[in-house]
Design a protein around this motif. Structure first.
Motif, PDB file in Angstrom:
ATOM      1  N   SER A   1       0.830  -1.200   0.000  1.00 21.46           N
ATOM      2  CA  SER A   1       0.000   0.000   0.000  1.00 21.46           C
ATOM      3  C   SER A   1       0.864   1.249   0.000  1.00 21.46           C
ATOM      4  O   SER A   1       0.616   2.199  -0.753  1.00 21.46           O
ATOM      5  N   TRP A   2       1.899   1.275   0.840  1.00 23.25           N
ATOM      6  CA  TRP A   2       2.802   2.431   0.882  1.00 23.25           C
ATOM      7  C   TRP A   2       3.556   2.570  -0.440  1.00 23.25           C
ATOM      8  O   TRP A   2       3.763   3.672  -0.930  1.00 23.25           O
ATOM      9  N   GLN A   3       3.970   1.445  -1.002  1.00 26.60           N
ATOM     10  CA  GLN A   3       4.699   1.468  -2.268  1.00 26.60           C
ATOM     11  C   GLN A   3       3.813   2.045  -3.374  1.00 26.60           C
ATOM     12  O   GLN A   3       4.254   2.885  -4.164  1.00 26.60           O
ATOM     13  N   ASN A   4       2.563   1.608  -3.430  1.00 26.86           N
ATOM     14  CA  ASN A   4       1.634   2.111  -4.436  1.00 26.86           C
ATOM     15  C   ASN A   4       1.352   3.596  -4.213  1.00 26.86           C
ATOM     16  O   ASN A   4       1.280   4.368  -5.164  1.00 26.86           O
ATOM     17  N   ARG A   5       1.220   3.996  -2.956  1.00 29.45           N
ATOM     18  CA  ARG A   5       0.970   5.408  -2.655  1.00 29.45           C
ATOM     19  C   ARG A   5       2.142   6.267  -3.093  1.00 29.45           C
ATOM     20  O   ARG A   5       1.960   7.340  -3.657  1.00 29.45           O
ATOM     21  N   ALA A   6       3.354   5.800  -2.874  1.00 29.65           N
ATOM     22  CA  ALA A   6       4.540   6.562  -3.290  1.00 29.65           C
ATOM     23  C   ALA A   6       4.570   6.707  -4.806  1.00 29.65           C
ATOM     24  O   ALA A   6       4.874   7.783  -5.325  1.00 29.65           O
ATOM     25  N   ARG A   7       4.247   5.642  -5.528  1.00 31.41           N
ATOM     26  CA  ARG A   7       4.226   5.723  -6.991  1.00 31.41           C
ATOM     27  C   ARG A   7       3.153   6.686  -7.466  1.00 31.41           C
ATOM     28  O   ARG A   7       3.344   7.431  -8.416  1.00 31.41           O
ATOM     29  N   THR A   8       1.994   6.647  -6.810  1.00 32.49           N
ATOM     30  CA  THR A   8       0.894   7.512  -7.196  1.00 32.49           C
ATOM     31  C   THR A   8       1.239   8.971  -6.928  1.00 32.49           C
ATOM     32  O   THR A   8       0.971   9.843  -7.758  1.00 32.49           O
ATOM     33  N   LEU A   9       1.849   9.235  -5.784  1.00 29.73           N
ATOM     34  CA  LEU A   9       2.169  10.616  -5.425  1.00 29.73           C
ATOM     35  C   LEU A   9       3.379  11.158  -6.161  1.00 29.73           C
ATOM     36  O   LEU A   9       3.392  12.311  -6.586  1.00 29.73           O
ATOM     37  N   TYR A  10       4.398  10.337  -6.298  1.00 26.74           N
ATOM     38  CA  TYR A  10       5.673  10.833  -6.801  1.00 26.74           C
ATOM     39  C   TYR A  10       6.017  10.340  -8.205  1.00 26.74           C
ATOM     40  O   TYR A  10       7.030  10.716  -8.766  1.00 26.74           O
ATOM     41  N   GLY A  11       5.203   9.474  -8.760  1.00 27.34           N
ATOM     42  CA  GLY A  11       5.429   9.005 -10.120  1.00 27.34           C
ATOM     43  C   GLY A  11       6.494   7.928 -10.195  1.00 27.34           C
ATOM     44  O   GLY A  11       6.975   7.402  -9.198  1.00 27.34           O
ATOM     45  N   GLN A  12       6.892   7.618 -11.427  1.00 31.83           N
ATOM     46  CA  GLN A  12       7.841   6.541 -11.693  1.00 31.83           C
ATOM     47  C   GLN A  12       9.268   7.046 -11.847  1.00 31.83           C
ATOM     48  O   GLN A  12      10.139   6.305 -12.264  1.00 31.83           O
ATOM     49  N   GLY A  13       9.518   8.295 -11.601  1.00 33.79           N
ATOM     50  CA  GLY A  13      10.857   8.835 -11.790  1.00 33.79           C
ATOM     51  C   GLY A  13      10.933   9.618 -13.086  1.00 33.79           C
ATOM     52  O   GLY A  13       9.926  10.072 -13.620  1.00 33.79           O
ATOM     53  N   LEU A  14      12.109   9.750 -13.606  1.00 34.03           N
ATOM     54  CA  LEU A  14      12.316  10.502 -14.838  1.00 34.03           C
ATOM     55  C   LEU A  14      11.800   9.724 -16.043  1.00 34.03           C
ATOM     56  O   LEU A  14      11.892   8.494 -16.070  1.00 34.03           O
ATOM     57  N   PRO A  15      11.275  10.435 -17.042  1.00 32.99           N
ATOM     58  CA  PRO A  15      10.893   9.744 -18.280  1.00 32.99           C
ATOM     59  C   PRO A  15      12.111   9.071 -18.906  1.00 32.99           C
ATOM     60  O   PRO A  15      13.243   9.506 -18.714  1.00 32.99           O
ATOM     61  N   LYS A  16      11.901   8.024 -19.682  1.00 35.54           N
ATOM     62  CA  LYS A  16      12.981   7.224 -20.250  1.00 35.54           C
ATOM     63  C   LYS A  16      13.942   8.057 -21.092  1.00 35.54           C
ATOM     64  O   LYS A  16      15.145   7.894 -21.014  1.00 35.54           O
ATOM     65  N   GLU A  17      13.414   9.002 -21.881  1.00 37.27           N
ATOM     66  CA  GLU A  17      14.328   9.788 -22.716  1.00 37.27           C
ATOM     67  C   GLU A  17      15.255  10.660 -21.868  1.00 37.27           C
ATOM     68  O   GLU A  17      16.409  10.832 -22.206  1.00 37.27           O
ATOM     69  N   ASP A  18      14.772  11.174 -20.741  1.00 38.05           N
ATOM     70  CA  ASP A  18      15.638  11.974 -19.864  1.00 38.05           C
ATOM     71  C   ASP A  18      16.720  11.103 -19.238  1.00 38.05           C
ATOM     72  O   ASP A  18      17.851  11.519 -19.070  1.00 38.05           O
ATOM     73  N   GLN A  19      16.389   9.886 -18.867  1.00 38.73           N
ATOM     74  CA  GLN A  19      17.370   8.997 -18.266  1.00 38.73           C
ATOM     75  C   GLN A  19      18.454   8.623 -19.270  1.00 38.73           C
ATOM     76  O   GLN A  19      19.623   8.565 -18.928  1.00 38.73           O
ATOM     77  N   GLU A  20      18.081   8.360 -20.525  1.00 38.89           N
ATOM     78  CA  GLU A  20      19.065   7.993 -21.535  1.00 38.89           C
ATOM     79  C   GLU A  20      20.013   9.144 -21.809  1.00 38.89           C
ATOM     80  O   GLU A  20      21.206   8.957 -21.988  1.00 38.89           O
ATOM     81  N   GLY A  21      19.495  10.361 -21.804  1.00 39.87           N
ATOM     82  CA  GLY A  21      20.338  11.532 -22.025  1.00 39.87           C
ATOM     83  C   GLY A  21      21.352  11.708 -20.916  1.00 39.87           C
ATOM     84  O   GLY A  21      22.488  12.097 -21.150  1.00 39.87           O
ATOM     85  N   LYS A  22      20.983  11.379 -19.694  1.00 39.94           N
ATOM     86  CA  LYS A  22      21.905  11.512 -18.559  1.00 39.94           C
ATOM     87  C   LYS A  22      22.943  10.410 -18.546  1.00 39.94           C
ATOM     88  O   LYS A  22      24.037  10.587 -18.076  1.00 39.94           O
ATOM     89  N   ASP A  23      22.601   9.223 -19.087  1.00 38.16           N
ATOM     90  CA  ASP A  23      23.541   8.112 -19.094  1.00 38.16           C
ATOM     91  C   ASP A  23      24.720   8.369 -20.030  1.00 38.16           C
ATOM     92  O   ASP A  23      25.807   7.873 -19.797  1.00 38.16           O
ATOM     93  N   THR A  24      24.518   9.132 -21.099  1.00 40.81           N
ATOM     94  CA  THR A  24      25.607   9.385 -22.037  1.00 40.81           C
ATOM     95  C   THR A  24      26.648  10.326 -21.463  1.00 40.81           C
ATOM     96  O   THR A  24      27.749  10.410 -21.959  1.00 40.81           O
ATOM     97  N   ASP A  25      26.311  11.021 -20.383  1.00 44.27           N
ATOM     98  CA  ASP A  25      27.241  11.969 -19.780  1.00 44.27           C
ATOM     99  C   ASP A  25      28.190  11.309 -18.786  1.00 44.27           C
ATOM    100  O   ASP A  25      28.985  11.975 -18.156  1.00 44.27           O
ATOM    101  N   ASN A  26      28.128   9.987 -18.606  1.00 46.12           N
ATOM    102  CA  ASN A  26      28.952   9.352 -17.582  1.00 46.12           C
ATOM    103  C   ASN A  26      30.339   8.979 -18.085  1.00 46.12           C
ATOM    104  O   ASN A  26      31.050   8.244 -17.434  1.00 46.12           O
TER     105      ASN A  26
END
Length: 157
Positions: free
Chosen positions: A115-140
C-alpha cells in the motif's frame, strides 16, 4: 458530580474537575503515540499473543480512542493505517484472533508495504521519463558500464 462509597461506609463526593486533575498533563501526546503504534503489525501481534487484545477493558479503551478519526485530531497522525487497524480491532473479533498468528502478521505487514509502495508511486510518479534517463547516461564518460543496456522490466535480453 460522582458519588463513591469508601471502605468505612461514608460516601465521598468527587467532582469532574478532581478526576480531570488526576489525568497526566501530556495525555494528548500519550494517546497520539499509542494510536500511531497501532499501525505496526508487529505490535498488534504482540498485543494478541500476550492476551491484552482480548481484554474487555482494553477494547473499551480502543473504542474511546475512535475520536482520533475526527478532523481536528486526525491531522496530527503520521500513520493513517493506525486508524484502519483501530477500526478492525474494535469491530472484528476474527481480525483480533488472526493477529495472534505469525503468518497473518506477516501478511498484514506485506500488504501495508504494498500500500505504501503504491501510494509513493501515485504521489511521486515513476521517476524521470525514459528519454531523460538515456540523455543523462551518455554523460557518464562512456565505457562498458552504460546503465541503459540493462533490462529493467525482467523480460531478459
Amino acid at each position: 458530580m460522582k458519588t463513591t462509597a469508601s471502605d468505612d461506609g461514608d460516601e465521598k463526593h468527587t467532582s469532574l474537575e478532581d478526576e480531570e486533575a488526576q489525568l497526566p498533563p501530556n495525555r494528548f501526546e500519550i494517546e497520539l503515540e499509542f494510536v500511531q503504534s497501532l499501525a505496526s503489525p508487529a505490535y498488534l501481534h504482540y498485543l494478541a499473543t500476550t492476551g491484552v487484545l482480548y481484554e474487555s477493558s482494553f477494547l473499551k479503551m480502543l473504542e474511546y480512542l475512535q475520536y482520533w478519526k475526527r478532523p481536528e485530531y486526525i491531522r496530527f497522525l503520521n500513520f493513517p493505517h493506525a486508524l484502519y487497524f483501530l477500526d478492525l480491532i474494535v469491530h472484528s473479533a476474527m481480525f483480533r484472533k488472526e493477529l495472534g498468528t505469525v503468518a497473518f502478521r506477516n501478511f498484514v505487514h506485506e500488504q501495508q508495504f504494498f500500500s505504501w509502495q503504491n501510494r509513493a508511486r501515485t504521489l511521486y510518479g515513476q521517476g524521470l521519463p525514459k528519454e531523460d534517463q538515456e540523455g543523462k547516461d551518455t554523460d557518464n564518460g562512456g565505457g562498458d558500464d552504460n546503465v541503459s543496456d540493462i533490462e529493467v522490466d525482467g523480460d531478459g535480453p
